[in-house]
Design an enzyme around this catalytic site. Sequence first.
Site, PDB file in Angstrom:
ATOM      1  N   CYS A   1     -11.175   2.863  -1.080  1.00 26.11           N
ATOM      2  CA  CYS A   1      -9.948   3.390  -0.490  1.00 26.11           C
ATOM      3  C   CYS A   1      -9.644   2.573   0.763  1.00 26.11           C
ATOM      4  O   CYS A   1     -10.561   2.203   1.499  1.00 26.11           O
ATOM      5  CB  CYS A   1     -10.125   4.871  -0.134  1.00 26.11           C
ATOM      6  N   HIS A  20      -8.588   3.274   3.570  1.00 24.56           N
ATOM      7  CA  HIS A  20      -8.911   3.833   4.890  1.00 24.56           C
ATOM      8  C   HIS A  20     -10.395   3.736   5.269  1.00 24.56           C
ATOM      9  O   HIS A  20     -10.743   3.833   6.431  1.00 24.56           O
ATOM     10  CB  HIS A  20      -8.554   5.321   4.932  1.00 24.56           C
ATOM     11  N   GLU A  22      -6.515   9.238   9.104  1.00 26.50           N
ATOM     12  CA  GLU A  22      -5.151   9.057   9.632  1.00 26.50           C
ATOM     13  C   GLU A  22      -4.927   9.872  10.895  1.00 26.50           C
ATOM     14  O   GLU A  22      -4.186   9.479  11.778  1.00 26.50           O
ATOM     15  CB  GLU A  22      -4.115   9.487   8.585  1.00 26.50           C
ATOM     16  N   CYS A  75      -3.788  -1.107  -2.155  1.00 27.00           N
ATOM     17  CA  CYS A  75      -4.093   0.300  -2.400  1.00 27.00           C
ATOM     18  C   CYS A  75      -4.947   0.454  -3.671  1.00 27.00           C
ATOM     19  O   CYS A  75      -4.586  -0.067  -4.731  1.00 27.00           O
ATOM     20  CB  CYS A  75      -2.770   1.027  -2.581  1.00 27.00           C
ATOM     21  N   ASP A  80       0.860  -1.182   0.000  1.00 30.25           N
ATOM     22  CA  ASP A  80       0.000   0.000   0.000  1.00 30.25           C
ATOM     23  C   ASP A  80       0.897   1.234   0.000  1.00 30.25           C
ATOM     24  O   ASP A  80       2.100   1.146   0.248  1.00 30.25           O
ATOM     25  CB  ASP A  80      -0.883  -0.017   1.259  1.00 30.25           C
ATOM     26  N   SER A  81       0.285   2.387  -0.229  1.00 25.75           N
ATOM     27  CA  SER A  81       1.033   3.641  -0.153  1.00 25.75           C
ATOM     28  C   SER A  81       1.493   3.930   1.278  1.00 25.75           C
ATOM     29  O   SER A  81       2.413   4.713   1.488  1.00 25.75           O
ATOM     30  CB  SER A  81       0.140   4.783  -0.625  1.00 25.75           C
TER      31      SER A  81
HETATM   32  N1  DGL Z   1      -4.069   3.773  -0.060  1.00 22.80           N
HETATM   33  C1  DGL Z   1      -4.703   4.809  -0.835  1.00 22.80           C
HETATM   34  C2  DGL Z   1      -5.853   4.186  -1.651  1.00 22.80           C
HETATM   35  O1  DGL Z   1      -6.438   3.182  -1.264  1.00 22.80           O
HETATM   36  C3  DGL Z   1      -5.207   5.942   0.029  1.00 22.80           C
HETATM   37  C4  DGL Z   1      -4.124   6.803   0.595  1.00 22.80           C
HETATM   38  C5  DGL Z   1      -3.259   7.467  -0.462  1.00 22.80           C
HETATM   39  O2  DGL Z   1      -3.736   8.341  -1.205  1.00 22.80           O
HETATM   40  O3  DGL Z   1      -2.099   7.089  -0.553  1.00 22.80           O
HETATM   41  O4  DGL Z   1      -6.189   4.709  -2.677  1.00 22.80           O
END
Ligand code: DGL
Length: 270
Positions: A189, A191, A157, A76, A13-14
């Site tokens: 997403c 989150h 976050e 992600c 993930d990011s």
């Molecule tokens: N992990 C990213 C997503 O699911 C969200 C956070 C980011 O923008 O890095 O798109």
Amino acid sequence: MNTLPENPIGIFDSGIGGLTVAHAIRALMPHENMVYFGDTAHLPYGDKSEAAIQAFSVKIANVLLQKKCKVIVIACHSASSAAYELLKEYVRHEAHVINVIDPMVDYVVKNYEGASIALIGTKRTVQTDLYSKKINERNKGITLKTLATPLLAPMIEEGFFSNQISREIIAQYLADPRLGQPDALILACTHYPLIKKEIEEFYEGKTKVLDSSLVAAQSLHTYLAANGLLNSPAKPESHFYVSDYTESFEASTRLFFGENVRLESHRLWN
Ligand code: DGL
């Protein structure tokens, strides 16, 4: 191909938001060894170009292959939108790649023929619009309405959920006429599972809220089972790497994984 059942599942993930997907995988497959990579040095991906996300994803895939991962899960949504096809091709002789988009598309097509579906996610995910393309290809008369909701990830976050501020921001976004009154809403997403309840409350039970992390974990299970790759009962080993370590990232792991996680530093570029 890394095809031993004891080879770990690689997840990336990011940042640490993808721990929601790791958590869903752990809950469904508690015996699996796991290697998680959060690219905290480059987050957020949601605002990045496709080319940048592709370059980061290839670097991360190299790390996961070094760790002998039997499958790579792109947790992600922004990276699934920007880099899945490239990555699948890049690692094709070594590991299978699962993204978080296709399992949800399959789920929606199967369960929501003729329905009106809404989707919220980052700018990258909404701009790339892969969900619409993939759903339309299946010709099930589904209408998909999408909206970028870039404030939500940083809000979560910072621990802002289940409070007045989060409820107001969520309501502002979901009341946007571009989303309409959908039969179901896709949480596109990493989150958003943390605000699923608030979103359900906003819709007062009239809209089903679909959690991609659960659907992706289920799809991974199906793949591993079908290919004889499920690990036999064992005490699993997990490693959680980040490209930029800070104590605050480590402190936030509990939010997304449900328990504290020890983060290990692993630079992508020297
Ligand atoms: N992990 C990213 C997503 O699911 C969200 C956070 C980011 O923008 O890095 O798109």
